[in-house]
Design an enzyme around this catalytic site. Structure first.
Site, PDB file in Angstrom:
ATOM      1  N   VAL A   1     101.097  -0.463  74.819  1.00 18.36           N
ATOM      2  CA  VAL A   1     100.103   0.089  73.885  1.00 18.36           C
ATOM      3  C   VAL A   1      98.957  -0.917  73.678  1.00 18.36           C
ATOM      4  O   VAL A   1      97.840  -0.546  73.328  1.00 18.36           O
ATOM      5  CB  VAL A   1     100.756   0.430  72.521  1.00 18.36           C
TER       6      VAL A   1
ATOM      7  N   ARG B   1      93.292  13.298  69.945  1.00 18.09           N
ATOM      8  CA  ARG B   1      92.023  13.263  69.198  1.00 18.09           C
ATOM      9  C   ARG B   1      91.156  14.462  69.592  1.00 18.09           C
ATOM     10  O   ARG B   1      90.627  15.179  68.736  1.00 18.09           O
ATOM     11  CB  ARG B   1      91.286  11.948  69.498  1.00 18.09           C
TER      12      ARG B   1
ATOM     13  N   HIS C   1      91.459   3.952  79.444  1.00 15.54           N
ATOM     14  CA  HIS C   1      91.375   4.098  77.983  1.00 15.54           C
ATOM     15  C   HIS C   1      90.153   3.339  77.504  1.00 15.54           C
ATOM     16  O   HIS C   1      90.228   2.197  77.093  1.00 15.54           O
ATOM     17  CB  HIS C   1      92.653   3.520  77.365  1.00 15.54           C
TER      18      HIS C   1
ATOM     19  N   ASN D   1      95.833  -3.315  73.963  1.00 16.57           N
ATOM     20  CA  ASN D   1      94.554  -3.101  74.655  1.00 16.57           C
ATOM     21  C   ASN D   1      93.967  -4.390  75.216  1.00 16.57           C
ATOM     22  O   ASN D   1      94.290  -5.461  74.715  1.00 16.57           O
ATOM     23  CB  ASN D   1      93.559  -2.485  73.668  1.00 16.57           C
TER      24      ASN D   1
ATOM     25  N   ASN E   1     100.501  -3.047  62.648  1.00 16.47           N
ATOM     26  CA  ASN E   1     100.311  -1.654  62.229  1.00 16.47           C
ATOM     27  C   ASN E   1     100.902  -0.651  63.214  1.00 16.47           C
ATOM     28  O   ASN E   1     101.619   0.264  62.827  1.00 16.47           O
ATOM     29  CB  ASN E   1      98.814  -1.378  62.053  1.00 16.47           C
ATOM     30  N   VAL E   2     100.578  -0.821  64.496  1.00 13.15           N
ATOM     31  CA  VAL E   2     101.067   0.160  65.479  1.00 13.15           C
ATOM     32  C   VAL E   2     102.581   0.019  65.662  1.00 13.15           C
ATOM     33  O   VAL E   2     103.321   1.013  65.631  1.00 13.15           O
ATOM     34  CB  VAL E   2     100.367  -0.019  66.854  1.00 13.15           C
ATOM     35  N   GLY E   3     103.039  -1.225  65.819  1.00 12.04           N
ATOM     36  CA  GLY E   3     104.449  -1.453  66.108  1.00 12.04           C
ATOM     37  C   GLY E   3     105.357  -1.018  64.969  1.00 12.04           C
ATOM     38  O   GLY E   3     106.365  -0.324  65.184  1.00 12.04           O
TER      39      GLY E   3
ATOM     40  N   ASN F   1      94.816 -10.941  74.597  1.00 15.15           N
ATOM     41  CA  ASN F   1      95.956 -10.030  74.689  1.00 15.15           C
ATOM     42  C   ASN F   1      96.696 -10.158  76.020  1.00 15.15           C
ATOM     43  O   ASN F   1      97.912  -9.958  76.069  1.00 15.15           O
ATOM     44  CB  ASN F   1      95.513  -8.582  74.439  1.00 15.15           C
TER      45      ASN F   1
HETATM   46  N1  APR Z   1     104.698 -11.863  70.411  1.00 10.38           N
HETATM   47  C1  APR Z   1     104.996 -10.924  69.486  1.00 10.38           C
HETATM   48  N2  APR Z   1     104.102 -10.448  68.605  1.00 10.38           N
HETATM   49  C2  APR Z   1     102.865 -10.941  68.664  1.00 10.38           C
HETATM   50  C3  APR Z   1     102.479 -11.926  69.603  1.00 10.38           C
HETATM   51  C4  APR Z   1     103.460 -12.373  70.510  1.00 10.38           C
HETATM   52  N3  APR Z   1     103.183 -13.295  71.439  1.00 10.38           N
HETATM   53  N4  APR Z   1     101.167 -12.204  69.400  1.00 10.38           N
HETATM   54  C5  APR Z   1     100.746 -11.435  68.379  1.00 10.38           C
HETATM   55  N5  APR Z   1     101.764 -10.671  67.928  1.00 10.38           N
HETATM   56  C6  APR Z   1     101.779  -9.715  66.816  1.00 10.38           C
HETATM   57  C7  APR Z   1     100.966 -10.167  65.614  1.00 10.38           C
HETATM   58  O1  APR Z   1     101.650 -11.164  64.872  1.00 10.38           O
HETATM   59  C8  APR Z   1     100.825  -8.865  64.852  1.00 10.38           C
HETATM   60  O2  APR Z   1     101.844  -8.664  63.884  1.00 10.38           O
HETATM   61  O3  APR Z   1     101.221  -8.476  67.173  1.00 10.38           O
HETATM   62  C9  APR Z   1     100.939  -7.779  65.956  1.00 10.38           C
HETATM   63  C10 APR Z   1      99.701  -6.931  66.122  1.00 10.38           C
HETATM   64  O4  APR Z   1      99.558  -6.188  64.976  1.00 10.38           O
HETATM   65  P1  APR Z   1      98.139  -5.780  64.341  1.00 10.38           P
HETATM   66  O5  APR Z   1      97.278  -6.969  64.263  1.00 10.38           O
HETATM   67  O6  APR Z   1      98.429  -4.981  63.112  1.00 10.38           O
HETATM   68  O7  APR Z   1      97.497  -4.836  65.463  1.00 10.38           O
HETATM   69  P2  APR Z   1      97.800  -3.296  65.733  1.00 10.38           P
HETATM   70  O8  APR Z   1      96.831  -2.450  64.992  1.00 10.38           O
HETATM   71  O9  APR Z   1      99.245  -3.029  65.577  1.00 10.38           O
HETATM   72  O10 APR Z   1      97.394  -3.198  67.281  1.00 10.38           O
HETATM   73  C11 APR Z   1      98.157  -3.839  68.269  1.00 10.38           C
HETATM   74  O11 APR Z   1      97.759  -2.138  69.894  1.00 10.38           O
HETATM   75  O12 APR Z   1      96.367  -0.307  69.774  1.00 10.38           O
HETATM   76  C12 APR Z   1      96.509  -1.599  70.250  1.00 10.38           C
HETATM   77  O13 APR Z   1      94.251  -2.461  70.334  1.00 10.38           O
HETATM   78  C13 APR Z   1      95.475  -2.536  69.658  1.00 10.38           C
HETATM   79  O14 APR Z   1      95.942  -4.365  71.131  1.00 10.38           O
HETATM   80  C14 APR Z   1      96.138  -3.873  69.824  1.00 10.38           C
HETATM   81  C15 APR Z   1      97.620  -3.525  69.642  1.00 10.38           C
END
Ligand code: APR
Length: 309
Positions: free
Chosen positions: A119, A152, A176, A121, A12-14, A96
């Site tokens: 970004v 925020r 944070h 956490n 979602n974030v990326g 993480n």
């Molecule tokens: N390499 C690349 N991508 C990875 C890896 C890795 N080793 N491990 C996990 N991922 C990917 C997942 O496949 C997933 O698509 O990271 C992505 C995370 O996406 P979401 O689950 O949608 O999480 P998101 O809401 O984007 O948050 C990501 O940002 O704000 C912070 O707390 C949040 O730590 C979290 C991060």
């Protein structure tokens, strides 16, 4: 415009950050990387297909590897798992940390001169992991938290005062998490100190809501955490670097004596330009704010001391 920006984590974030970077044409190429097979390729293609409509020439590509990311100017790391209801940011620590470690190792090899914006956490500890693993200087490892926490806080203030968000200046420092430090003495509306426009009793719940802003959204979403405002925060930092704007923004930085603290990542006001962090500003704090910042540093040091590097 720079040549290449990589976003690791096509969740979602990326993915939202990648789209915003492309729409602002901050780089010629955006590389979206994720371990999930097909996800970065599919999202990257879908995003690129919006280019003729949105009117950007940035090329977005998705991949599961790092070859395409070589020589990135900036790398935004969002890989990891997101918070679920009842989880604190620290609950994400070891999962993480392992993810950010492996991503950082790859980036150090393929883009040794990149500026990293973290970004994932728990934010300040993930910055520490990325800095330790890459060995990059502190100018090039920067955490995104303060911009989001401040946004925020500013949104809630704008609503309470019924005024434009444009006219609210505010900074949230510290880690944070629950110990973040909103600076009331530096919160102004077009230069007018906030306490001239609102009573302390009215301000306190707003500060509290900002402090718990992430959890408020996790509670609504249930299966994930916030991403529109977090990706906006990361992209504002990217833009400041790409355009060498010399913006003063609250970012997580590796302190070396500033605010009386050493060897810890903590949110402080920094100047962001083409070199990354070009200056850490040491501003005057009240005794209470300084004490709150020290407490916040302790809250970051605790997980830092147990995290596996
Ligand atoms: N390499 C690349 N991508 C990875 C890896 C890795 N080793 N491990 C996990 N991922 C990917 C997942 O496949 C997933 O698509 O990271 C992505 C995370 O996406 P979401 O689950 O949608 O999480 P998101 O809401 O984007 O948050 C990501 O940002 O704000 C912070 O707390 C949040 O730590 C979290 C991060």
């Amino acid at each position: 415009m720079v040549n290449k920006i990589t976003v690791v984590g096509a969740g979602n974030v990326g993915a939202t950050a990648a789209q915003r970077i492309a729409e602002k044409e901050l780089s010629r190429t955006v590389v979206l990387v994720d371990i999930a097979e097909g996800t970065p390729q599919g999202k990257g293609l879908d995003q690129w297909e919006s280019a003729p409509i949105e009117g950007f020439d940035t090329r977005i590509i998705g991949t599961n590897g790092y070859d395409e990311t070589a020589n990135s100017d900036i790398v935004v790391i969002t890989a990891g798992i997101a918070r679920k209801p009842g989880m604190s940011r620290d609950d994400l620590l070891n999962t993480n940390a392992g993810i950010v470690k492996s991503v950082s190792e790859q980036i150090a090899k393929t883009s040794p001169n990149a500026i990293l914006i973290i970004v994932s956490n728990p934010l300040d500890v993930m910055c520490y992991v990325a800095k330790s693993v890459t060995g990059f200087p502190r100018e090039r490892v920067i955490g995104m938290a303060g911009v989001l926490d401040s946004a925020r806080y500013r949104s809630f203030l704008a609503e309470a005062l019924s005024i434009s968000v444009h006219d609210i200046q505010a900074m949230v420092l510290g880690g944070h998490g629950d110990t973040m430090v909103p600076l009331i003495s530096y919160t102004t509306v077009s230069g007018i100190p906030i306490l001239q426009l609102m009573k302390k009793e009215q301000l306190d719940p707003i500060v509290d809501r900002a402090r718990n802003g992430g959890a408020e959204i996790v509670k609504f979403l249930k299966t994930g955490s916030a991403y529109y405002a977090p990706s906006s925060g990361a992209v504002q930092m990217v833009e400041a670097i790409v355009k060498d704007q010399k913006r003063i923004l609250p970012c997580s930085a590796w302190l070396q004596g500033e605010y009386g603290m050493t060897d810890v990542f903590l949110g402080v006001p920094v100047k962001l330009g083409k070199g990354g962090i070009e200056q850490i500003l040491e501003i005057e704090l009240t005794a209470d704010e300084q004490a709150a910042l020290a407490k916040s540093a302790d809250a970051v040091r605790e997980p830092m001391s147990v995290v596996k590097l």
